[in-house]
Design a protein around this motif. Structure first.
Motif, PDB file in Angstrom:
ATOM      1  N   THR A 126       0.809  -1.211   0.000  1.00 17.88           N
ATOM      2  CA  THR A 126       0.000   0.000   0.000  1.00 17.88           C
ATOM      3  C   THR A 126       0.840   1.257   0.000  1.00 17.88           C
ATOM      4  OG1 THR A 126      -0.073  -0.014   2.395  1.00 17.88           O
ATOM      5  CG2 THR A 126      -1.873  -1.133   1.241  1.00 17.88           C
ATOM      6  N   GLY A 127       2.150   1.121  -0.227  1.00 17.52           N
ATOM      7  CA  GLY A 127       3.039   2.270  -0.120  1.00 17.52           C
ATOM      8  C   GLY A 127       2.739   3.364  -1.115  1.00 17.52           C
ATOM      9  N   GLY A 128       1.986   3.091  -2.163  1.00 19.97           N
ATOM     10  CA  GLY A 128       1.729   4.105  -3.156  1.00 19.97           C
ATOM     11  C   GLY A 128       0.462   4.901  -2.911  1.00 19.97           C
ATOM     12  N   THR A 129      -0.317   4.558  -1.902  1.00 15.08           N
ATOM     13  CA  THR A 129      -1.562   5.281  -1.667  1.00 15.08           C
ATOM     14  C   THR A 129      -1.271   6.681  -1.152  1.00 15.08           C
ATOM     15  OG1 THR A 129      -1.829   4.582   0.622  1.00 15.08           O
ATOM     16  CG2 THR A 129      -2.747   3.127  -1.072  1.00 15.08           C
ATOM     17  N   ASP A 130      -2.217   7.586  -1.368  1.00 17.07           N
ATOM     18  CA  ASP A 130      -2.031   8.970  -0.936  1.00 17.07           C
ATOM     19  C   ASP A 130      -1.868   9.065   0.577  1.00 17.07           C
ATOM     20  OD1 ASP A 130      -2.175   9.849  -3.544  1.00 17.07           O
ATOM     21  OD2 ASP A 130      -4.297  10.385  -3.430  1.00 17.07           O
ATOM     22  N   ALA A 131      -2.656   8.291   1.323  1.00 18.13           N
ATOM     23  CA  ALA A 131      -2.583   8.349   2.790  1.00 18.13           C
ATOM     24  C   ALA A 131      -1.227   7.854   3.286  1.00 18.13           C
ATOM     25  CB  ALA A 131      -3.705   7.520   3.411  1.00 18.13           C
ATOM     26  N   THR A 132      -0.733   6.777   2.679  1.00 11.34           N
ATOM     27  CA  THR A 132       0.565   6.246   3.083  1.00 11.34           C
ATOM     28  C   THR A 132       1.671   7.228   2.729  1.00 11.34           C
ATOM     29  OG1 THR A 132      -0.219   3.992   2.794  1.00 11.34           O
ATOM     30  CG2 THR A 132       2.153   4.307   2.826  1.00 11.34           C
ATOM     31  N   ARG A 133       1.594   7.803   1.531  1.00 16.46           N
ATOM     32  CA  ARG A 133       2.599   8.779   1.113  1.00 16.46           C
ATOM     33  C   ARG A 133       2.585   9.975   2.070  1.00 16.46           C
ATOM     34  NH1 ARG A 133       5.829  10.385  -3.018  1.00 16.46           N
ATOM     35  NH2 ARG A 133       5.292   8.650  -4.355  1.00 16.46           N
ATOM     36  N   ALA A 134       1.404  10.450   2.438  1.00 19.87           N
ATOM     37  CA  ALA A 134       1.298  11.593   3.356  1.00 19.87           C
ATOM     38  C   ALA A 134       1.891  11.254   4.714  1.00 19.87           C
ATOM     39  CB  ALA A 134      -0.158  12.029   3.492  1.00 19.87           C
ATOM     40  N   ALA A 135       1.615  10.050   5.220  1.00 16.40           N
ATOM     41  CA  ALA A 135       2.167   9.637   6.515  1.00 16.40           C
ATOM     42  C   ALA A 135       3.693   9.568   6.447  1.00 16.40           C
ATOM     43  CB  ALA A 135       1.591   8.289   6.929  1.00 16.40           C
ATOM     44  N   LEU A 136       4.204   9.040   5.345  1.00 17.75           N
ATOM     45  CA  LEU A 136       5.654   8.973   5.164  1.00 17.75           C
ATOM     46  C   LEU A 136       6.266  10.370   5.123  1.00 17.75           C
ATOM     47  CD1 LEU A 136       6.009   6.169   2.469  1.00 17.75           C
ATOM     48  CD2 LEU A 136       7.050   6.166   4.739  1.00 17.75           C
ATOM     49  N   GLU A 137       5.668  11.250   4.343  1.00 17.70           N
ATOM     50  CA  GLU A 137       6.219  12.595   4.206  1.00 17.70           C
ATOM     51  C   GLU A 137       6.154  13.368   5.515  1.00 17.70           C
ATOM     52  OE1 GLU A 137       4.099  14.095   0.800  1.00 17.70           O
ATOM     53  OE2 GLU A 137       5.471  13.107  -0.602  1.00 17.70           O
ATOM     54  N   ASP A 138       5.081  13.178   6.289  1.00 20.57           N
ATOM     55  CA  ASP A 138       4.981  13.839   7.598  1.00 20.57           C
ATOM     56  C   ASP A 138       6.074  13.355   8.537  1.00 20.57           C
ATOM     57  OD1 ASP A 138       2.837  15.395   6.883  1.00 20.57           O
ATOM     58  OD2 ASP A 138       1.340  14.190   7.941  1.00 20.57           O
ATOM     59  N   ALA A 139       6.255  12.036   8.605  1.00 26.37           N
ATOM     60  CA  ALA A 139       7.273  11.474   9.494  1.00 26.37           C
ATOM     61  C   ALA A 139       8.669  11.910   9.057  1.00 26.37           C
ATOM     62  CB  ALA A 139       7.161   9.950   9.521  1.00 26.37           C
ATOM     63  N   LEU A 140       8.910  11.899   7.755  1.00 22.02           N
ATOM     64  CA  LEU A 140      10.230  12.304   7.259  1.00 22.02           C
ATOM     65  C   LEU A 140      10.488  13.780   7.528  1.00 22.02           C
ATOM     66  CD1 LEU A 140      10.202  10.242   3.978  1.00 22.02           C
ATOM     67  CD2 LEU A 140      11.867   9.991   5.847  1.00 22.02           C
ATOM     68  N   ALA A 141       9.458  14.619   7.434  1.00 22.56           N
ATOM     69  CA  ALA A 141       9.623  16.051   7.713  1.00 22.56           C
ATOM     70  C   ALA A 141      10.062  16.275   9.152  1.00 22.56           C
ATOM     71  CB  ALA A 141       8.322  16.798   7.427  1.00 22.56           C
ATOM     72  N   CYS A 142       9.586  15.448  10.056  1.00 29.87           N
ATOM     73  CA  CYS A 142       9.950  15.588  11.469  1.00 29.87           C
ATOM     74  C   CYS A 142      11.317  15.007  11.779  1.00 29.87           C
ATOM     75  CB  CYS A 142       8.912  14.896  12.350  1.00 29.87           C
ATOM     76  SG  CYS A 142       7.321  15.696  12.324  1.00 29.87           S
ATOM     77  N   PHE A 143      11.553  13.793  11.321  1.00 31.42           N
ATOM     78  CA  PHE A 143      12.762  13.074  11.701  1.00 31.42           C
ATOM     79  C   PHE A 143      13.943  13.311  10.765  1.00 31.42           C
ATOM     80  CE2 PHE A 143       9.393  10.577  13.734  1.00 31.42           C
ATOM     81  CZ  PHE A 143       9.882  10.504  15.025  1.00 31.42           C
ATOM     82  N   ALA A 144      13.669  13.560   9.496  1.00 28.75           N
ATOM     83  CA  ALA A 144      14.751  13.715   8.513  1.00 28.75           C
ATOM     84  C   ALA A 144      14.369  14.773   7.482  1.00 28.75           C
ATOM     85  CB  ALA A 144      15.040  12.371   7.846  1.00 28.75           C
ATOM     86  N   PRO A 145      14.389  16.050   7.875  1.00 29.02           N
ATOM     87  CA  PRO A 145      13.978  17.100   6.942  1.00 29.02           C
ATOM     88  C   PRO A 145      14.906  17.254   5.743  1.00 29.02           C
ATOM     89  CG  PRO A 145      14.850  18.058   8.951  1.00 29.02           C
ATOM     90  CD  PRO A 145      14.743  16.588   9.188  1.00 29.02           C
TER      91      PRO A 145
END
Length: 175
Positions: A126-145
């Protein structure tokens, strides 16, 4: 609302205020506001540096999973983990079934692969879904900007399972 969302919202508000000042045409007020933001960032960064210095790296470990703390440490160059470790932490925090393929530090692009779907169609690809992509991008923005873009490729499904059994018995031929 999560602490990360609160922090992003506060950052967006600062940008809005600076943009309004810039639009007013008052260059002196705009320059003063930008300087104020820089000075406050330096002040809070210095305080955070002193806290991390006095606590020591070992005492920070329980705080590194917190997205807001991780974001602040990274923003001020104080996070004790390298970018690859922080990317792994972000992927775990997002809970997405992805595998890191590589990070290009020059472009900021992180390449990921989703887990393949199973033959029955109930896999975790499910890595290509919009919700999964958004969750990934949010987490990456916090932990690895440092990650400014994410390329997700879908893994090929596994080959079908080959069933090998015994052949049915046929009556012996009589010549």
């Amino acid at each position: 609302m999560s602490a990360a969302a609160d922090a992003r919202q506060a950052g967006a508000r600062v940008e809005e205020v600076l943009d309004r000042l810039a639009a007013s045409g008052d260059r002196a007020a705009c320059a003063a506001a930008e300087e104020l933001v820089r000075v406050l960032m330096e002040f809070y960064g210095a305080g955070l540096a002193r806290i991390t210095e006095r606590l020591g790296a070992g005492s920070l470990a329980p705080l590194l999973d917190d997205d807001l703390v991780a974001s602040l440490l990274t923003l001020h160059g104080l996070h004790p983990e390298d970018v690859h470790t922080r990317v792994e932490r972000a992927l775990r925090a997002a809970g997405a079934p992805v595998e890191p393929l590589g990070f290009d530090e020059a472009t900021g692009v992180l390449r990921l692969r989703t887990a393949p779907a199973t033959a029955s169609g109930c896999g975790c690809g499910t890595g290509g879904t919009d919700a999964t992509r958004a969750a990934l991008e949010d987490a990456l923005a916090c932990f690895a900007p440092e990650v400014t873009g994410v390329d997700i490729e879908t893994a090929a499904p596994p080959p079908p399972l080959l069933q090998i059994g015994t052949r049915p018995q046929t009556p012996a031929r009589v010549p």
